[in-house]
Design a protein around this motif. Structure first.
Motif, PDB file in Angstrom:
ATOM      1  N   VAL A   1      -9.179 -21.463  10.853  1.00 27.48           N
ATOM      2  CA  VAL A   1      -8.110 -21.711   9.892  1.00 27.48           C
ATOM      3  C   VAL A   1      -7.144 -20.529   9.844  1.00 27.48           C
ATOM      4  N   THR A   2      -7.680 -19.340   9.648  1.00 24.73           N
ATOM      5  CA  THR A   2      -6.828 -18.157   9.521  1.00 24.73           C
ATOM      6  C   THR A   2      -7.631 -16.904   9.791  1.00 24.73           C
ATOM      7  N   TRP A   3      -6.934 -15.800   9.938  1.00 25.26           N
ATOM      8  CA  TRP A   3      -7.561 -14.489  10.091  1.00 25.26           C
ATOM      9  C   TRP A   3      -7.485 -13.765   8.762  1.00 25.26           C
ATOM     10  N   LEU A   4      -8.555 -13.062   8.404  1.00 24.19           N
ATOM     11  CA  LEU A   4      -8.589 -12.292   7.169  1.00 24.19           C
ATOM     12  C   LEU A   4      -8.935 -10.841   7.471  1.00 24.19           C
ATOM     13  N   LEU A   5      -8.275  -9.932   6.790  1.00 20.69           N
ATOM     14  CA  LEU A   5      -8.552  -8.511   6.915  1.00 20.69           C
ATOM     15  C   LEU A   5      -9.391  -8.097   5.716  1.00 20.69           C
ATOM     16  N   SER A   6     -10.470  -7.379   5.976  1.00 18.67           N
ATOM     17  CA  SER A   6     -11.327  -6.942   4.881  1.00 18.67           C
ATOM     18  C   SER A   6     -10.571  -5.977   3.972  1.00 18.67           C
ATOM     19  N   ARG A   7     -11.072  -5.802   2.775  1.00 19.32           N
ATOM     20  CA  ARG A   7     -10.471  -4.844   1.852  1.00 19.32           C
ATOM     21  C   ARG A   7     -10.682  -3.445   2.410  1.00 19.32           C
ATOM     22  N   ILE A   8      -9.613  -2.678   2.458  1.00 18.20           N
ATOM     23  CA  ILE A   8      -9.691  -1.323   2.988  1.00 18.20           C
ATOM     24  C   ILE A   8     -10.076  -0.391   1.846  1.00 18.20           C
ATOM     25  N   PRO A   9     -11.172   0.342   2.005  1.00 16.88           N
ATOM     26  CA  PRO A   9     -11.571   1.275   0.947  1.00 16.88           C
ATOM     27  C   PRO A   9     -10.454   2.293   0.678  1.00 16.88           C
ATOM     28  N   THR A  10     -10.179   2.536  -0.588  1.00 14.48           N
ATOM     29  CA  THR A  10      -9.093   3.466  -0.935  1.00 14.48           C
ATOM     30  C   THR A  10      -9.373   4.870  -0.413  1.00 14.48           C
ATOM     31  N   ALA A  11     -10.632   5.203  -0.166  1.00 15.46           N
ATOM     32  CA  ALA A  11     -10.959   6.526   0.372  1.00 15.46           C
ATOM     33  C   ALA A  11     -10.409   6.712   1.787  1.00 15.46           C
ATOM     34  N   LEU A  12     -10.119   5.604   2.479  1.00 17.53           N
ATOM     35  CA  LEU A  12      -9.581   5.700   3.831  1.00 17.53           C
ATOM     36  C   LEU A  12      -8.065   5.881   3.868  1.00 17.53           C
ATOM     37  N   ASN A  13      -7.382   5.662   2.742  1.00 19.91           N
ATOM     38  CA  ASN A  13      -5.927   5.777   2.737  1.00 19.91           C
ATOM     39  C   ASN A  13      -5.420   7.144   3.200  1.00 19.91           C
ATOM     40  N   PRO A  14      -5.997   8.260   2.739  1.00 20.99           N
ATOM     41  CA  PRO A  14      -5.512   9.555   3.251  1.00 20.99           C
ATOM     42  C   PRO A  14      -5.705   9.705   4.758  1.00 20.99           C
ATOM     43  N   LEU A  15      -6.819   9.193   5.265  1.00 21.82           N
ATOM     44  CA  LEU A  15      -7.080   9.261   6.700  1.00 21.82           C
ATOM     45  C   LEU A  15      -6.056   8.426   7.465  1.00 21.82           C
ATOM     46  N   LEU A  16      -5.806   7.201   7.000  1.00 23.04           N
ATOM     47  CA  LEU A  16      -4.824   6.337   7.653  1.00 23.04           C
ATOM     48  C   LEU A  16      -3.430   6.945   7.583  1.00 23.04           C
ATOM     49  N   GLN A  17      -3.132   7.621   6.488  1.00 22.15           N
ATOM     50  CA  GLN A  17      -1.831   8.285   6.329  1.00 22.15           C
ATOM     51  C   GLN A  17      -1.684   9.406   7.355  1.00 22.15           C
ATOM     52  N   LYS A  18      -2.715  10.241   7.504  1.00 18.80           N
ATOM     53  CA  LYS A  18      -2.668  11.356   8.453  1.00 18.80           C
ATOM     54  C   LYS A  18      -2.479  10.878   9.881  1.00 18.80           C
ATOM     55  N   LEU A  19      -3.078   9.741  10.210  1.00 23.10           N
ATOM     56  CA  LEU A  19      -3.019   9.213  11.573  1.00 23.10           C
ATOM     57  C   LEU A  19      -1.832   8.284  11.794  1.00 23.10           C
ATOM     58  N   ASP A  20      -0.962   8.153  10.798  1.00 25.03           N
ATOM     59  CA  ASP A  20       0.201   7.261  10.860  1.00 25.03           C
ATOM     60  C   ASP A  20      -0.201   5.806  11.101  1.00 25.03           C
ATOM     61  N   LEU A  21      -1.343   5.405  10.566  1.00 21.45           N
ATOM     62  CA  LEU A  21      -1.813   4.026  10.719  1.00 21.45           C
ATOM     63  C   LEU A  21      -1.614   3.201   9.445  1.00 21.45           C
ATOM     64  N   LEU A  22      -1.253   3.848   8.353  1.00 20.37           N
ATOM     65  CA  LEU A  22      -1.111   3.140   7.081  1.00 20.37           C
ATOM     66  C   LEU A  22      -0.075   2.010   7.142  1.00 20.37           C
ATOM     67  N   PRO A  23       1.062   2.179   7.853  1.00 20.45           N
ATOM     68  CA  PRO A  23       2.023   1.060   7.922  1.00 20.45           C
ATOM     69  C   PRO A  23       1.445  -0.216   8.525  1.00 20.45           C
ATOM     70  N   LEU A  24       0.393  -0.099   9.346  1.00 22.24           N
ATOM     71  CA  LEU A  24      -0.229  -1.303   9.919  1.00 22.24           C
ATOM     72  C   LEU A  24      -0.841  -2.193   8.841  1.00 22.24           C
ATOM     73  N   PHE A  25      -1.224  -1.595   7.731  1.00 20.21           N
ATOM     74  CA  PHE A  25      -1.927  -2.333   6.681  1.00 20.21           C
ATOM     75  C   PHE A  25      -1.057  -2.561   5.448  1.00 20.21           C
ATOM     76  N   ASP A  26       0.221  -2.233   5.504  1.00 22.30           N
ATOM     77  CA  ASP A  26       1.108  -2.388   4.358  1.00 22.30           C
ATOM     78  C   ASP A  26       1.480  -3.842   4.084  1.00 22.30           C
ATOM     79  N   HIS A  27       1.578  -4.622   5.128  1.00 25.37           N
ATOM     80  CA  HIS A  27       2.048  -6.000   4.978  1.00 25.37           C
ATOM     81  C   HIS A  27       0.880  -6.969   5.009  1.00 25.37           C
ATOM     82  N   PRO A  28       0.929  -7.972   4.116  1.00 25.97           N
ATOM     83  CA  PRO A  28      -0.170  -8.954   4.109  1.00 25.97           C
ATOM     84  C   PRO A  28      -0.161  -9.808   5.352  1.00 25.97           C
TER      85      PRO A  28
END
Length: 93
Positions: A66-93
């Motif tokens: 039916v569809t693809w679902l992305l798991s909830r990203i733990p908020t503790a990973l946000n700083p890591l994703l920010q440092k690696l410039d990966l946070l924009p990948l998860f900004d949009h639903p």
């Protein structure tokens, strides 16, 4: 290069096992080099283990995808994703 024990007997399978190990090594080294350029020095395997909590799964109904679902990203990973410039990948639903 350190390669874990190979339990293949056919020469083509042994070669392919070594190719996969080399590819994994190359990707790890490339990620590490790019992250060092960004000022991030944590070891690649440790970072990848932390990122494994993010999952992409396919939802099925009556045996049909039916569809693809992305798991909830733990908020503790946000700083890591920010440092690696990966946070924009998860900004949009």
């Amino acid at each position: 290069m350190k390669i874990r024990p190979v339990y293949h007997w056919r020469p083509d399978r042994v070669r392919n096992h070594i190719r996969l190990c080399f590819l994994a090594f190359w990707i790890s080294a490339r990620l590490g080099a790019e992250w060092v350029e960004k000022g991030f020095t944590e070891e690649v395997p440790k970072v990848l283990r932390r990122l494994q909590s993010i999952r992409l799964v396919q939802l099925y109904t009556k045996g049909k995808p039916v569809t693809w679902l992305l798991s909830r990203i733990p908020t503790a990973l946000n700083p890591l994703l920010q440092k690696l410039d990966l946070l924009p990948l998860f900004d949009h639903p």
